[in-house]
Design an enzyme around this catalytic site. Sequence first.
Site, PDB file in Angstrom:
ATOM      1  N   HIS A 179       9.937   0.107  -4.935  1.00 61.82           N
ATOM      2  CA  HIS A 179       8.802  -0.443  -5.690  1.00 61.82           C
ATOM      3  C   HIS A 179       8.253   0.637  -6.627  1.00 61.82           C
ATOM      4  CE1 HIS A 179       5.551  -3.089  -6.580  1.00 61.82           C
ATOM      5  NE2 HIS A 179       4.632  -2.357  -6.001  1.00 61.82           N
ATOM      6  N   THR A 181       0.789  -0.931   1.774  1.00 60.73           N
ATOM      7  CA  THR A 181       0.272   0.353   1.281  1.00 60.73           C
ATOM      8  C   THR A 181       1.349   1.161   0.543  1.00 60.73           C
ATOM      9  OG1 THR A 181      -1.213   0.341   3.174  1.00 60.73           O
ATOM     10  CG2 THR A 181      -0.930   2.452   2.018  1.00 60.73           C
ATOM     11  N   THR A 216      -6.940  -5.765  -1.721  1.00 56.41           N
ATOM     12  CA  THR A 216      -5.754  -6.525  -1.300  1.00 56.41           C
ATOM     13  C   THR A 216      -5.970  -7.158   0.076  1.00 56.41           C
ATOM     14  OG1 THR A 216      -4.721  -4.561  -0.359  1.00 56.41           O
ATOM     15  CG2 THR A 216      -4.120  -5.113  -2.626  1.00 56.41           C
ATOM     16  N   GLY A 217      -6.587  -6.403   0.991  1.00 49.52           N
ATOM     17  CA  GLY A 217      -6.761  -6.898   2.364  1.00 49.52           C
ATOM     18  C   GLY A 217      -7.664  -8.116   2.399  1.00 49.52           C
ATOM     19  N   GLY A 243     -10.142  -3.862   1.792  1.00 50.26           N
ATOM     20  CA  GLY A 243     -10.412  -3.635   0.368  1.00 50.26           C
ATOM     21  C   GLY A 243      -9.927  -4.820  -0.460  1.00 50.26           C
TER      22      GLY A 243
HETATM   23  N1  LIG Z   1       3.301  -2.867  -2.201  1.00 51.63           N
HETATM   24  C1  LIG Z   1       2.661  -3.459  -3.182  1.00 51.63           C
HETATM   25  O1  LIG Z   1       3.244  -4.275  -3.883  1.00 51.63           O
HETATM   26  C2  LIG Z   1       1.232  -3.153  -3.451  1.00 51.63           C
HETATM   27  C3  LIG Z   1       0.621  -2.109  -2.806  1.00 51.63           C
HETATM   28  N2  LIG Z   1      -0.711  -1.866  -2.990  1.00 51.63           N
HETATM   29  C4  LIG Z   1      -1.276  -0.749  -2.227  1.00 51.63           C
HETATM   30  O2  LIG Z   1      -2.108  -1.274  -1.206  1.00 51.63           O
HETATM   31  C5  LIG Z   1      -3.086  -0.306  -0.828  1.00 51.63           C
HETATM   32  C6  LIG Z   1      -4.455  -0.940  -0.783  1.00 51.63           C
HETATM   33  O3  LIG Z   1      -4.869  -1.324  -2.067  1.00 51.63           O
HETATM   34  P1  LIG Z   1      -6.338  -1.948  -2.290  1.00 51.63           P
HETATM   35  O4  LIG Z   1      -6.615  -2.952  -1.243  1.00 51.63           O
HETATM   36  O5  LIG Z   1      -6.449  -2.318  -3.711  1.00 51.63           O
HETATM   37  O6  LIG Z   1      -7.237  -0.654  -2.021  1.00 51.63           O
HETATM   38  P2  LIG Z   1      -8.786  -0.605  -1.626  1.00 51.63           P
HETATM   39  O7  LIG Z   1      -9.267   0.768  -1.877  1.00 51.63           O
HETATM   40  O8  LIG Z   1      -9.519  -1.733  -2.274  1.00 51.63           O
HETATM   41  O9  LIG Z   1      -8.791  -0.896  -0.058  1.00 51.63           O
HETATM   42  C7  LIG Z   1      -8.222  -0.045   0.887  1.00 51.63           C
HETATM   43  C8  LIG Z   1      -9.040  -0.173   2.154  1.00 51.63           C
HETATM   44  O10 LIG Z   1      -8.380   0.585   3.171  1.00 51.63           O
HETATM   45  C9  LIG Z   1      -9.405   1.097   3.992  1.00 51.63           C
HETATM   46  N3  LIG Z   1      -8.921   2.178   4.836  1.00 51.63           N
HETATM   47  C10 LIG Z   1      -8.726   3.484   4.515  1.00 51.63           C
HETATM   48  N4  LIG Z   1      -8.322   4.169   5.602  1.00 51.63           N
HETATM   49  C11 LIG Z   1      -8.251   3.284   6.624  1.00 51.63           C
HETATM   50  C12 LIG Z   1      -7.897   3.376   7.982  1.00 51.63           C
HETATM   51  N5  LIG Z   1      -7.531   4.537   8.534  1.00 51.63           N
HETATM   52  N6  LIG Z   1      -7.959   2.276   8.747  1.00 51.63           N
HETATM   53  C13 LIG Z   1      -8.329   1.085   8.229  1.00 51.63           C
HETATM   54  N7  LIG Z   1      -8.678   0.934   6.935  1.00 51.63           N
HETATM   55  C14 LIG Z   1      -8.644   2.018   6.144  1.00 51.63           C
HETATM   56  C15 LIG Z   1     -10.486   1.525   3.009  1.00 51.63           C
HETATM   57  O11 LIG Z   1     -11.742   1.733   3.653  1.00 51.63           O
HETATM   58  C16 LIG Z   1     -10.483   0.355   2.037  1.00 51.63           C
HETATM   59  O12 LIG Z   1     -11.394  -0.651   2.429  1.00 51.63           O
HETATM   60  C17 LIG Z   1      -2.926   0.835  -1.853  1.00 51.63           C
HETATM   61  O13 LIG Z   1      -2.162   1.868  -1.293  1.00 51.63           O
HETATM   62  C18 LIG Z   1      -2.173   0.172  -2.989  1.00 51.63           C
HETATM   63  O14 LIG Z   1      -1.461   1.089  -3.770  1.00 51.63           O
HETATM   64  C19 LIG Z   1      -1.473  -2.638  -3.798  1.00 51.63           C
HETATM   65  C20 LIG Z   1      -0.915  -3.692  -4.473  1.00 51.63           C
HETATM   66  C21 LIG Z   1       0.489  -4.023  -4.390  1.00 51.63           C
HETATM   67  O1  LIG Z   2       0.714  -0.531  -9.127  1.00 56.07           O
HETATM   68  C1  LIG Z   2       0.115  -0.244  -8.070  1.00 56.07           C
HETATM   69  O2  LIG Z   2      -0.321   0.894  -7.796  1.00 56.07           O
HETATM   70  C2  LIG Z   2      -0.084  -1.326  -7.069  1.00 56.07           C
HETATM   71  C3  LIG Z   2       1.208  -1.986  -6.909  1.00 56.07           C
HETATM   72  O3  LIG Z   2       2.069  -1.520  -6.198  1.00 56.07           O
HETATM   73  C4  LIG Z   2       1.523  -3.094  -7.796  1.00 56.07           C
HETATM   74  O4  LIG Z   2       0.622  -3.766  -8.321  1.00 56.07           O
HETATM   75  O5  LIG Z   2       2.726  -3.324  -8.021  1.00 56.07           O
END
Ligand SMILES: NC(=O)C1=CN([C@@H]2O[C@H](COP(=O)(O)OP(=O)(O)OC[C@H]3O[C@@H](n4cnc5c(N)ncnc54)[C@H](O)[C@@H]3O)[C@@H](O)[C@H]2O)C=CC1
Ligand SMILES: O=C([O-])CC(=O)C(=O)O
Length: 312
Positions: A180, A124, A16-17, A14
């Site tokens: 976080h 995640t 981030t990935g 998605g």
């Molecule tokens: N720790 C941090 O600082 C941050 C954490 N995040 C978290 O990262 C995660 C991803 O965010 P985005 O990439 O924006 O979301 P997104 O919705 O754009 O992408 C997530 C992807 O994971 C895939 N997915 C779902 N289940 C799966 C599985 N079993 N196996 C493989 N792939 C699978 C989906 O099909 C989708 O392509 C979210 O939980 C978000 O809250 C996002 C930004 C910062």
């Molecule tokens: O805010 C969110 O849900 C995604 C995240 O962890 C960040 O951007 O810090």
Amino acid sequence: MGNKRKKISVIGSGFTGATTALMLAQKELGDVVLVDIPNMENPTKGKALDMLEASPVQGFDANVTGTANYEDTKESDLVIITAGIARKPGMSRDDLVNTNAKIMKSVTQEVVKYSPETTIVVLTNPVDAMTYTVYKESGFPKERVIGQSGVLDTARFRTFVAQELNLSVKDITGFVLGGHGDDMVPLIRYSYAGGIPLEKLISKDRLEEIVARTRTGGGEIVNLLGNGSAYYAPAASLTVMAEAILKDQRRVLPSIAYLEGEYGYSDIYLGVPTILGGNGIEEIIELELTADEKAALDKSAESVKSVLKVLA
Ligand SMILES: NC(=O)C1=CN([C@@H]2O[C@H](COP(=O)(O)OP(=O)(O)OC[C@H]3O[C@@H](n4cnc5c(N)ncnc54)[C@H](O)[C@@H]3O)[C@@H](O)[C@H]2O)C=CC1
Ligand SMILES: O=C([O-])CC(=O)C(=O)O
């Protein structure tokens, strides 16, 4: 023969990935395997091919492939987990816990099956609890399961301070401890502009406003985007952690680490200053905190524990 290229698997293709995959490839940190669920196999292959086709233009040597088959992740040097759902306006990161915990378990089983010696970095959310879940499910030693939060939270803090002082971001250092979430603990006492303590350059009130904005920095982006959360700065943060590990840099970076008594907490993953190198988390740096700082960290740790209780 030169050194064999590293292999990095990014789970979740998605926002981030995919952004992380591109940044890793652009920095030539290794060949990148982007993995998603079978339903997303073609879009994942499409994104990977599109990135690969950027390589002659930008001149980077890194293969990028997309797949829904974990066999393709075999013997990864590093695995980055971004799979799962992201929050939308009105949600907290903790609202994602049940859905994403299930995803963490299934993803971890597959990752471990094909790369039993790898190091895993988790993005995640809710990331402190999800890193704990991956640690338990993997059976890996604690130093090889790491969560990303502090590099991003610190980057936000540094951005706001650089804007405030009209100085280069390069000269601003910050320091964020804890989970976080909105209770994270930016430590002003350990933050500088070119070696000068920030307290000497910015008024207390303005510093408090900057700390508050840092704490809700993720939510600020969620509200602006409307349909997802931040991905450029998160991907940049993952990339710097990946580089520290893959190049054995022993960088001092904040990571979400498993604590066994450090800072007075046990059996919890929490953001702390660490040394990141070839062995993953090589050391946790313990600092003396003032009573106020410790109280703030206690509050943040309690928030993380309450999420872990949902999973127990
Ligand atoms: N720790 C941090 O600082 C941050 C954490 N995040 C978290 O990262 C995660 C991803 O965010 P985005 O990439 O924006 O979301 P997104 O919705 O754009 O992408 C997530 C992807 O994971 C895939 N997915 C779902 N289940 C799966 C599985 N079993 N196996 C493989 N792939 C699978 C989906 O099909 C989708 O392509 C979210 O939980 C978000 O809250 C996002 C930004 C910062
Ligand atoms: O805010 C969110 O849900 C995604 C995240 O962890 C960040 O951007 O810090």
